[in-house]
Scaffold this motif. Structure first.
Motif, PDB file in Angstrom:
ATOM      1  N   LEU A  28       0.845  -1.188   0.000  1.00 23.23           N
ATOM      2  CA  LEU A  28       0.000   0.000   0.000  1.00 23.23           C
ATOM      3  C   LEU A  28       0.886   1.246   0.000  1.00 23.23           C
ATOM      4  CD1 LEU A  28      -2.490  -0.997   2.839  1.00 23.23           C
ATOM      5  CD2 LEU A  28      -2.855  -1.217   0.388  1.00 23.23           C
ATOM      6  N   GLU A  29       0.517   2.223  -0.777  1.00 25.67           N
ATOM      7  CA  GLU A  29       1.179   3.523  -0.722  1.00 25.67           C
ATOM      8  C   GLU A  29       0.494   4.316   0.387  1.00 25.67           C
ATOM      9  OE1 GLU A  29       3.792   4.544  -2.602  1.00 25.67           O
ATOM     10  OE2 GLU A  29       3.840   2.561  -3.543  1.00 25.67           O
ATOM     11  N   LEU A  30       1.272   4.924   1.274  1.00 24.60           N
ATOM     12  CA  LEU A  30       0.690   5.686   2.375  1.00 24.60           C
ATOM     13  C   LEU A  30      -0.159   6.843   1.856  1.00 24.60           C
ATOM     14  CD1 LEU A  30       3.563   5.726   5.023  1.00 24.60           C
ATOM     15  CD2 LEU A  30       1.452   4.412   5.056  1.00 24.60           C
ATOM     16  N   LYS A  31       0.234   7.439   0.742  1.00 24.83           N
ATOM     17  CA  LYS A  31      -0.544   8.538   0.160  1.00 24.83           C
ATOM     18  C   LYS A  31      -1.929   8.031  -0.264  1.00 24.83           C
ATOM     19  CE  LYS A  31      -1.329  12.572  -1.713  1.00 24.83           C
ATOM     20  NZ  LYS A  31      -2.431  13.202  -1.053  1.00 24.83           N
ATOM     21  N   GLN A  32      -1.992   6.871  -0.894  1.00 24.74           N
ATOM     22  CA  GLN A  32      -3.276   6.299  -1.299  1.00 24.74           C
ATOM     23  C   GLN A  32      -4.132   5.962  -0.075  1.00 24.74           C
ATOM     24  OE1 GLN A  32      -2.189   2.915  -3.680  1.00 24.74           O
ATOM     25  NE2 GLN A  32      -2.529   4.056  -5.579  1.00 24.74           N
ATOM     26  N   LEU A  33      -3.494   5.448   0.954  1.00 22.72           N
ATOM     27  CA  LEU A  33      -4.212   5.107   2.183  1.00 22.72           C
ATOM     28  C   LEU A  33      -4.796   6.370   2.823  1.00 22.72           C
ATOM     29  CD1 LEU A  33      -4.865   2.590   3.826  1.00 22.72           C
ATOM     30  CD2 LEU A  33      -2.761   2.957   5.106  1.00 22.72           C
ATOM     31  N   GLU A  34      -4.033   7.438   2.827  1.00 22.47           N
ATOM     32  CA  GLU A  34      -4.532   8.706   3.363  1.00 22.47           C
ATOM     33  C   GLU A  34      -5.676   9.247   2.503  1.00 22.47           C
ATOM     34  OE1 GLU A  34      -2.943  13.019   4.901  1.00 22.47           O
ATOM     35  OE2 GLU A  34      -1.779  11.980   3.370  1.00 22.47           O
ATOM     36  N   ASP A  35      -5.524   9.195   1.180  1.00 23.29           N
ATOM     37  CA  ASP A  35      -6.588   9.662   0.281  1.00 23.29           C
ATOM     38  C   ASP A  35      -7.877   8.896   0.538  1.00 23.29           C
ATOM     39  OD1 ASP A  35      -4.790  11.438  -0.829  1.00 23.29           O
ATOM     40  OD2 ASP A  35      -4.469  10.263  -2.661  1.00 23.29           O
ATOM     41  N   TRP A  36      -7.770   7.572   0.710  1.00 18.86           N
ATOM     42  CA  TRP A  36      -8.955   6.762   0.978  1.00 18.86           C
ATOM     43  C   TRP A  36      -9.566   7.153   2.327  1.00 18.86           C
ATOM     44  CZ3 TRP A  36      -9.870   3.429   5.054  1.00 18.86           C
ATOM     45  CH2 TRP A  36     -11.098   2.747   4.985  1.00 18.86           C
ATOM     46  N   ALA A  37      -8.710   7.346   3.342  1.00 15.23           N
ATOM     47  CA  ALA A  37      -9.216   7.683   4.674  1.00 15.23           C
ATOM     48  C   ALA A  37      -9.959   9.017   4.656  1.00 15.23           C
ATOM     49  CB  ALA A  37      -8.073   7.723   5.684  1.00 15.23           C
ATOM     50  N   ARG A  38      -9.476   9.965   3.877  1.00 15.11           N
ATOM     51  CA  ARG A  38     -10.096  11.292   3.825  1.00 15.11           C
ATOM     52  C   ARG A  38     -11.344  11.303   2.931  1.00 15.11           C
ATOM     53  NH1 ARG A  38      -7.118  14.645   6.658  1.00 15.11           N
ATOM     54  NH2 ARG A  38      -4.882  14.385   6.784  1.00 15.11           N
ATOM     55  N   GLN A  39     -11.291  10.589   1.796  1.00 12.00           N
ATOM     56  CA  GLN A  39     -12.421  10.556   0.859  1.00 12.00           C
ATOM     57  C   GLN A  39     -12.537   9.150   0.267  1.00 12.00           C
ATOM     58  OE1 GLN A  39     -11.654  13.628  -2.017  1.00 12.00           O
ATOM     59  NE2 GLN A  39     -12.297  15.237  -0.626  1.00 12.00           N
ATOM     60  N   PRO A  40     -13.206   8.247   0.976  1.00 14.20           N
ATOM     61  CA  PRO A  40     -13.268   6.844   0.550  1.00 14.20           C
ATOM     62  C   PRO A  40     -13.846   6.636  -0.844  1.00 14.20           C
ATOM     63  CG  PRO A  40     -14.370   7.148   2.660  1.00 14.20           C
ATOM     64  CD  PRO A  40     -13.927   8.484   2.208  1.00 14.20           C
ATOM     65  N   GLY A  41     -14.769   7.471  -1.261  1.00 13.58           N
ATOM     66  CA  GLY A  41     -15.399   7.283  -2.565  1.00 13.58           C
ATOM     67  C   GLY A  41     -14.562   7.756  -3.735  1.00 13.58           C
ATOM     68  N   ASN A  42     -13.502   8.525  -3.479  1.00 15.20           N
ATOM     69  CA  ASN A  42     -12.705   9.111  -4.558  1.00 15.20           C
ATOM     70  C   ASN A  42     -11.383   8.394  -4.789  1.00 15.20           C
ATOM     71  OD1 ASN A  42     -14.676  11.003  -4.858  1.00 15.20           O
ATOM     72  ND2 ASN A  42     -13.609  12.600  -3.731  1.00 15.20           N
ATOM     73  N   ASN A  43     -11.267   7.171  -4.385  1.00 11.67           N
ATOM     74  CA  ASN A  43     -10.015   6.443  -4.553  1.00 11.67           C
ATOM     75  C   ASN A  43     -10.318   5.099  -5.213  1.00 11.67           C
ATOM     76  OD1 ASN A  43      -7.639   4.891  -4.147  1.00 11.67           O
ATOM     77  ND2 ASN A  43      -7.051   6.266  -2.498  1.00 11.67           N
ATOM     78  N   PRO A  44     -10.369   5.078  -6.562  1.00 13.67           N
ATOM     79  CA  PRO A  44     -10.804   3.859  -7.250  1.00 13.67           C
ATOM     80  C   PRO A  44      -9.883   2.655  -7.043  1.00 13.67           C
ATOM     81  CG  PRO A  44     -10.036   5.511  -8.825  1.00 13.67           C
ATOM     82  CD  PRO A  44     -10.037   6.150  -7.469  1.00 13.67           C
ATOM     83  N   GLU A  45      -8.572   2.861  -6.951  1.00 13.95           N
ATOM     84  CA  GLU A  45      -7.668   1.712  -6.844  1.00 13.95           C
ATOM     85  C   GLU A  45      -7.727   1.052  -5.471  1.00 13.95           C
ATOM     86  OE1 GLU A  45      -2.962   0.719  -7.255  1.00 13.95           O
ATOM     87  OE2 GLU A  45      -3.785   2.375  -8.408  1.00 13.95           O
ATOM     88  N   LEU A  46      -7.456   1.812  -4.447  1.00 15.45           N
ATOM     89  CA  LEU A  46      -7.451   1.268  -3.095  1.00 15.45           C
ATOM     90  C   LEU A  46      -8.869   1.128  -2.550  1.00 15.45           C
ATOM     91  CD1 LEU A  46      -5.622   0.312  -0.829  1.00 15.45           C
ATOM     92  CD2 LEU A  46      -5.426   2.680  -0.077  1.00 15.45           C
ATOM     93  N   GLY A  47      -9.725   2.081  -2.903  1.00 18.02           N
ATOM     94  CA  GLY A  47     -11.102   2.066  -2.420  1.00 18.02           C
ATOM     95  C   GLY A  47     -11.865   0.824  -2.802  1.00 18.02           C
ATOM     96  N   SER A  48     -11.581   0.283  -3.977  1.00 27.85           N
ATOM     97  CA  SER A  48     -12.316  -0.908  -4.408  1.00 27.85           C
ATOM     98  C   SER A  48     -12.073  -2.083  -3.462  1.00 27.85           C
ATOM     99  CB  SER A  48     -11.949  -1.286  -5.841  1.00 27.85           C
ATOM    100  OG  SER A  48     -10.571  -1.584  -5.932  1.00 27.85           O
ATOM    101  N   ASN A  60     -13.749   2.760  11.514  1.00 27.29           N
ATOM    102  CA  ASN A  60     -12.716   2.539  12.529  1.00 27.29           C
ATOM    103  C   ASN A  60     -11.314   2.675  11.937  1.00 27.29           C
ATOM    104  OD1 ASN A  60     -14.554   2.162  14.599  1.00 27.29           O
ATOM    105  ND2 ASN A  60     -14.591  -0.058  14.363  1.00 27.29           N
ATOM    106  N   ILE A  61     -11.109   2.164  10.738  1.00 30.61           N
ATOM    107  CA  ILE A  61      -9.802   2.275  10.084  1.00 30.61           C
ATOM    108  C   ILE A  61      -9.492   3.729   9.780  1.00 30.61           C
ATOM    109  CG2 ILE A  61      -8.494   1.742   7.986  1.00 30.61           C
ATOM    110  CD1 ILE A  61      -9.917  -1.003   7.980  1.00 30.61           C
ATOM    111  N   ARG A  62     -10.487   4.468   9.265  1.00 30.48           N
ATOM    112  CA  ARG A  62     -10.269   5.888   8.973  1.00 30.48           C
ATOM    113  C   ARG A  62      -9.917   6.660  10.245  1.00 30.48           C
ATOM    114  NH1 ARG A  62     -14.445   4.973   5.248  1.00 30.48           N
ATOM    115  NH2 ARG A  62     -16.034   5.918   6.547  1.00 30.48           N
ATOM    116  N   LEU A  63     -10.631   6.396  11.334  1.00 29.27           N
ATOM    117  CA  LEU A  63     -10.328   7.065  12.597  1.00 29.27           C
ATOM    118  C   LEU A  63      -8.921   6.711  13.090  1.00 29.27           C
ATOM    119  CD1 LEU A  63     -13.708   6.721  14.525  1.00 29.27           C
ATOM    120  CD2 LEU A  63     -12.698   8.812  13.598  1.00 29.27           C
TER     121      LEU A  63
END
Length: 155
Positions: A28-48, A60-63
């Motif tokens: 996992l890229e930490l940047k992608q993980l942060e993007d998902w945590a901040r906006q779960p719907g806007n991250n097609p690669e990791l969000g899926s 809970n993961i986002r928190l």
């Protein structure tokens, strides 16, 4: 802390987190993980992948990733400075570590130096380009700790 600089170049910071779970390695890229945590719907690669989790687990993961960690409070600060707390962090250093070696001292230094940082910022502060998180080992460690606690309670 000085030994950390001996094996890493100054200015190196963690960018990747390799997660081991159920025998699988997930990079996992930490940047992608942060993007998902901040906006779960806007991250097609990791969000899926992460959006397959139930809503409560996602929250809970986002928190966990974004909330500041109050490490110097009334209960956690003294624990980190105690022998038992340091032993626990050393054990956790086998679960979260750099690619080579043990992460116990690295984790202890990060926890002491980055009071109030989020988990993501704490991970990024590690002086290594990659960290490995072994969730299989974490589950095993938690089971052993539970067993020891039960044993102590029964005594």
């Amino acid at each position: 802390m000085a030994f950390l600089c001996l094996w890493q170049h100054p200015g190196v910071a963690a960018e990747r987190l390799s997660v081991r779970v159920a025998g699988l390695e997930l990079p996992l890229e930490l940047k992608q993980l942060e993007d998902w945590a901040r906006q779960p719907g806007n991250n097609p690669e990791l969000g899926s992948w992460l959006n397959l989790l139930d809503a409560k687990t996602q929250q809970n993961i986002r928190l966990l990733l974004l909330q500041p960690l109050p490490l110097q409070g009334n209960s956690i600060g003294p624990l980190l400075n105690s022998w038992a707390g340091q032993q626990l962090v050393q054990q956790l250093g086998r679960v979260l570590r750099p690619p080579q070696g043990d992460g116990g001292q690295l984790l202890l230094n990060l926890l002491r130096q980055h009071n109030g940082s989020s988990t993501l910022n704490l991970l990024r502060a590690a002086p290594t380009p990659e960290l490995r998180l072994d969730l299989d080992a974490l589950i095993d460690l938690a089971g052993r700790l539970r067993g020891q606690l039960r044993q102590q309670v029964s005594l």
